[in-house]
Scaffold this active site. Structure first.
Site, PDB file in Angstrom:
ATOM      1  N   HIS A  57       0.825  -1.212   0.000  1.00 45.97           N
ATOM      2  CA  HIS A  57       0.000   0.000   0.000  1.00 45.97           C
ATOM      3  C   HIS A  57       0.861   1.264   0.000  1.00 45.97           C
ATOM      4  O   HIS A  57       0.562   2.214  -0.728  1.00 45.97           O
ATOM      5  CB  HIS A  57      -0.953   0.005   1.201  1.00 45.97           C
ATOM      6  CG  HIS A  57      -1.882  -1.163   1.216  1.00 45.97           C
ATOM      7  ND1 HIS A  57      -2.637  -1.501   2.316  1.00 45.97           N
ATOM      8  CD2 HIS A  57      -2.175  -2.087   0.263  1.00 45.97           C
ATOM      9  CE1 HIS A  57      -3.363  -2.574   2.040  1.00 45.97           C
ATOM     10  NE2 HIS A  57      -3.093  -2.952   0.804  1.00 45.97           N
ATOM     11  N   HIS A 214      -9.337  -2.258  -4.847  1.00 49.79           N
ATOM     12  CA  HIS A 214      -8.224  -2.584  -3.961  1.00 49.79           C
ATOM     13  C   HIS A 214      -7.245  -3.536  -4.638  1.00 49.79           C
ATOM     14  O   HIS A 214      -6.026  -3.398  -4.457  1.00 49.79           O
ATOM     15  CB  HIS A 214      -8.710  -3.190  -2.648  1.00 49.79           C
ATOM     16  CG  HIS A 214      -7.578  -3.408  -1.706  1.00 49.79           C
ATOM     17  ND1 HIS A 214      -7.047  -2.387  -0.952  1.00 49.79           N
ATOM     18  CD2 HIS A 214      -6.804  -4.496  -1.451  1.00 49.79           C
ATOM     19  CE1 HIS A 214      -6.003  -2.841  -0.261  1.00 49.79           C
ATOM     20  NE2 HIS A 214      -5.847  -4.130  -0.544  1.00 49.79           N
ATOM     21  N   ASP A 218      -3.250  -2.907  -5.158  1.00 49.18           N
ATOM     22  CA  ASP A 218      -2.175  -3.871  -4.901  1.00 49.18           C
ATOM     23  C   ASP A 218      -1.283  -4.053  -6.124  1.00 49.18           C
ATOM     24  O   ASP A 218      -0.060  -4.192  -5.991  1.00 49.18           O
ATOM     25  CB  ASP A 218      -2.764  -5.222  -4.500  1.00 49.18           C
ATOM     26  CG  ASP A 218      -3.266  -5.266  -3.070  1.00 49.18           C
ATOM     27  OD1 ASP A 218      -2.907  -4.369  -2.274  1.00 49.18           O
ATOM     28  OD2 ASP A 218      -4.009  -6.213  -2.730  1.00 49.18           O
ATOM     29  N   HIS A 241      -1.018 -11.021  -5.376  1.00 54.36           N
ATOM     30  CA  HIS A 241       0.392 -10.686  -5.194  1.00 54.36           C
ATOM     31  C   HIS A 241       1.317 -11.695  -5.861  1.00 54.36           C
ATOM     32  O   HIS A 241       2.285 -11.316  -6.533  1.00 54.36           O
ATOM     33  CB  HIS A 241       0.715 -10.596  -3.698  1.00 54.36           C
ATOM     34  CG  HIS A 241       0.023  -9.483  -2.991  1.00 54.36           C
ATOM     35  ND1 HIS A 241       0.181  -8.155  -3.342  1.00 54.36           N
ATOM     36  CD2 HIS A 241      -0.837  -9.491  -1.942  1.00 54.36           C
ATOM     37  CE1 HIS A 241      -0.547  -7.405  -2.532  1.00 54.36           C
ATOM     38  NE2 HIS A 241      -1.181  -8.188  -1.691  1.00 54.36           N
TER      39      HIS A 241
END
Length: 278
Positions: A57, A214, A218, A241
């Site tokens: 973040h 969101h 990321d 991720h």
């Protein structure tokens, strides 16, 4: 967010070509994909004697606001969760301000396509004329469902469309994550939590599609570990991720990314392409 311990972070200036460096327990850790040692529900970097978790973040905020050089000083081994988004980091950078440094700004241009996959999920980078174009699609059980968002990343679009989107999860997964040592600091103040029907946070969702926003936040944070801003088009389906970082490594090792000087004008950076530091 994951360790459940208190943490304190300071963003400090850095000189030209330093990049983003995390200082943890007396050790400096370069913000680079080659330093990643964990990517389950967060991005964790490791140095020779220390590690730092959940960097995505603050990395997204720095990258989106075009801060190329900064020292991230940490008391603790994890970036503070704040409200689960990048909004507070953006506000802090905006309040501190940025200055131009007398050095050329380098970028990584996508010159050939790169793609990775993992089951039904995949992620790819393709060449583009300028900037970073993002196209992210997610597919989760209800009530999140399938969501897709595409935009060109600029400081303005990040502030308006992505910075406030919070980490999210499902109430049914909480006990399993706790047993695995994850989400130990997660709560309704820093996580958007869904039961079988809807978000259970008192104020609900900030966006109708907050979850995909969101996930895109990321992506911005993970791509910031390339070592320089990327010029290209990113697309993913059911990513995360692990796929983002696998894509970075594949692109770097295959020669899909070419380092060059940024000779054009990018908003927030001088026309001479000088670096920025907070």
């Amino acid at each position: 967010m994951h360790g459940g311990r208190r943490a304190r972070m300071t963003l400090a200036p850095a000189g030209a070509d330093v990049g983003i460096v995390f200082s943890v327990a007396g050790a400096d850790i370069e913000a680079h994909w080659s330093r990643v040692d964990a990517s389950t529900l967060r991005t964790q970097l490791a140095g020779d004697s220390a590690s730092v978790s959940t960097v995505e973040h603050v990395m997204a905020a720095l990258a989106a606001l075009r801060v190329d050089n900064a020292l991230v000083l940490l008391e603790g081994d994890e970036v503070p969760a704040m409200d689960g988004s990048a909004r507070d980091f953006v506000s802090a950078i905006d309040e501190a301000g940025v200055v131009a440094l007398p050095a050329p700004r380098r970028v990584l241009r996508v010159v050939t396509p790169a793609r990775v996959s993992d089951g039904a999920g995949w992620a790819e980078l393709r060449p583009a004329e300028s900037g970073l174009h993002l196209d992210v699609e997610i597919a989760f059980p209800r009530p999140v469902g399938r969501q897709r968002l595409a935009l060109d990343l600029t400081p303005e679009t990040f502030r308006r469309e992505l910075a406030g989107a919070r980490s999210f999860g499902f109430l049914r997964d909480a006990e399993r994550l706790w047993r695995e040592g994850l989400a130990l600091g997660a709560n309704l103040d820093n996580t958007l939590v869904f039961d079988a029907r809807a978000a259970i946070n008192s104020q609900g969702e900030r966006f109708a599609d907050e979850c995909v926003r969101h996930k895109m936040l990321d992506v911005v944070g993970d791509l910031a570990l390339a070592g320089a801003p990327i010029i290209g088009a990113f697309r993913s389906y059911r990513g995360g991720h692990s796929l983002n970082l696998a894509l970075l490594e594949a692109a770097a090792r295959s020669g899909a990314l070419a380092l060059e000087l940024d000779s054009g004008h990018i908003e927030g950076v001088s026309a001479t392409g000088r670096s920025l530091s907070p």
